[in-house]
Enzyme design. Structure first.
Site, PDB file in Angstrom:
ATOM      1  N   ARG A   1      19.327  -6.782  13.078  1.00 28.12           N
ATOM      2  CA  ARG A   1      19.374  -6.596  14.742  1.00 28.12           C
ATOM      3  C   ARG A   1      18.452  -7.865  15.530  1.00 28.12           C
ATOM      4  NH1 ARG A   1      20.523  -2.196  17.874  1.00 28.12           N
ATOM      5  NH2 ARG A   1      20.061  -2.424  20.223  1.00 28.12           N
TER       6      ARG A   1
ATOM      7  N   GLU B   1      -0.569  -1.968   5.324  1.00 28.23           N
ATOM      8  CA  GLU B   1       0.504  -1.917   6.315  1.00 28.23           C
ATOM      9  C   GLU B   1       0.157  -0.597   7.070  1.00 28.23           C
ATOM     10  OE1 GLU B   1       3.833  -0.575   8.729  1.00 28.23           O
ATOM     11  OE2 GLU B   1       3.453   0.040   6.631  1.00 28.23           O
ATOM     12  N   GLU B   2      -0.183   0.626   6.282  1.00 20.06           N
ATOM     13  CA  GLU B   2       0.081   1.857   6.850  1.00 20.06           C
ATOM     14  C   GLU B   2      -1.390   2.009   7.602  1.00 20.06           C
ATOM     15  OE1 GLU B   2       2.436   3.690   6.717  1.00 20.06           O
ATOM     16  OE2 GLU B   2       3.801   3.291   5.111  1.00 20.06           O
TER      17      GLU B   2
ATOM     18  N   ASP C   1       0.814  -1.141   0.049  1.00 18.62           N
ATOM     19  CA  ASP C   1      -0.133  -0.065   0.203  1.00 18.62           C
ATOM     20  C   ASP C   1       0.983   1.253   0.011  1.00 18.62           C
ATOM     21  OD1 ASP C   1       0.844  -0.878   2.730  1.00 18.62           O
ATOM     22  OD2 ASP C   1      -0.714   0.398   3.718  1.00 18.62           O
TER      23      ASP C   1
ATOM     24  N   HIS D   1       7.805   8.486   4.377  1.00 20.26           N
ATOM     25  CA  HIS D   1       6.738   9.539   4.796  1.00 20.26           C
ATOM     26  C   HIS D   1       7.003  10.916   4.484  1.00 20.26           C
ATOM     27  CE1 HIS D   1       4.416   6.442   7.222  1.00 20.26           C
ATOM     28  NE2 HIS D   1       5.195   5.638   6.561  1.00 20.26           N
TER      29      HIS D   1
END
Length: 391
Positions: free
Chosen positions: A180, A138-139, A81, A362
């Site tokens: 990580r 996802e957003e 998306d 963004h």
């Protein structure tokens, strides 16, 4: 000795990957609206021989391929998306949809996984089951695509031993892969505080209970939670994002509203901060003779990479790019709904360098770094081959 996928194996495909990525960039779709993107993904997977299941948790697509007799299974996820942002760049593949753009690189994420899908379908250098998850929304925050796909039976319908995902990382050189173990990205909670006072004339404050003053006291008291209640070796953030109260200079309002963003990297600190926010708000309000109501919305949990899968992915990344190109990723205070997948399956979320001069995520000037496409596609292919290595 078995030969696994390398970046050079994708050099001939690079122009096609760039073309596909830029097509997706020019035709972005918002969360829950990814119909055409999902159709494009499904068509390509079907053409390469995958068993394709559409409409999982909305516009989610899963492509499955079984090769050989291996019993292991792997899942790899890419998000699809875009965001409600007007693009600032004027390049020839800029968004054709007003007010919508791929400002987070999901066009690149989708392209890299499709590039790996084509290669793996053609070479079939693995034994087991490969599940490719193309996720919508996802957003969208609460009610995101990951949550919806899981609720729609994703892991029951497509079992896997581990799941992996990737996100581009502005500021890191293209071609680098950041890893990580343990907590990587923060849990994100949203808090709405409404202070209930007693309104009246601004010239007679002694007859009122001013919710703006009470709210100001709460703002200052909240700052002590991190500094005085949270272990100094832990990382956490409380941000008061909005503070609204009053309608005119000569009126003391009946109420005021504050909204907070809370970011934490462990369940223990997350619970502690929630407890302390309630206590601080209630006692501060009471000290002024006011009351306060709190709405506490728990967002995405911590992205927690399981040690074994992270070590495996790190080895693969070093094999692919060289040890010097696989730095440790710093803690990221942003959140990601991939965290919900990791609550159900062991796995690892990986960051891929998007260029040292890349605009931030963004941002209207952001663009995915096309030089990373072959690295990302090759990584997914090699990870699959190594995870599902033929006996």
């Amino acid at each position: 000795m078995t030969k696994y996928a390398s970046i050079s194996d994708f050099q001939n495909a690079e122009p096609e990957l760039v073309e596909l990525r830029r097509h997706l960039h020019a035709h972005p779709e918002l969360s829950h609206q990814e119909k055409k993107t999902a159709q494009l993904v499904a068509a390509k997977l079907e053409g390469w021989g995958y068993e394709v299941t559409p409409n999982i948790g909305g516009h989610g697509v899963v492509g499955r391929m079984r090769v050989g007799n291996g019993n292991r299974s792997i899942a790899i996820r890419a998000d699809m998306d875009a965001l409600p942002i007007t693009e600032a760049a004027k390049h020839e593949y800029a968004s054709t949809i007003d007010g919508v753009m791929h400002a987070c690189g999901h066009d690149g994420h989708t392209t890299m996984l499709l590039g790996a899908a084509e290669y793996l379908a053609r070479t079939r250098n693995f034994s087991g089951t490969l599940n490719l998850i193309f996720q919508p929304a996802e957003e969208s925050g609460i009610g995101s695509g990951a949550v919806a796909m899981i609720a729609d039976g994703l892991f029951d319908r497509f079992p896997c031993d581990a799941i992996f995902g990737m996100h581009n990382h502005p500021g890191a050189p293209e071609g680098t892969i950041l890893m990580r173990s343990g907590p990587l990205m923060a849990a994100a909670d949203t808090v709405t505080i409404t202070v209930h006072g007693k309104g009246g004339h601004a010239a007679r404050p002694h007859l009122c209970i001013d919710p703006v003053v009470v709210g100001s006291s709460i703002v200052m008291a909240l700052q002590t939670i991190i500094s005085r209640s949270v272990d100094s070796t832990e990382t956490a953030v409380i941000t008061v994002g909005t503070f609204n109260g009053g309608t005119a200079t000569n009126i003391i309002a009946e109420s005021a509203t504050l909204t907070l963003s809370v970011r934490t990297f462990s369940d223990q600190v997350r619970a502690l901060i929630k407890e302390r926010i309630y206590k601080v708000v209630e006692t501060q309000a009471a000290s002024w003779g006011a009351t306060a109501s709190i709405e506490y919305d728990s967002g995405h949990p911590v992205v927690f990479n399981s040690p074994e899968e992270t070590e495996f992915a790190t080895v693969v990344a070093r094999e692919l790019t060289g040890e010097g190109n696989v730095p440790e990723c710093p803690l990221i205070p942003g959140s990601e709904d991939f965290s919900h997948f990791l609550q159900h399956k062991p796995g690892c979320f990986i960051r891929l360098g998007n260029g040292e001069s890349s605009a931030p995520l963004h941002n209207p000037a952001y663009d995915f770094g096309d030089k990373s496409l072959t690295t990302g596609a090759a990584f997914w292919a090699r990870l699959t081959e190594r995870f599902l290595a033929q006996e």
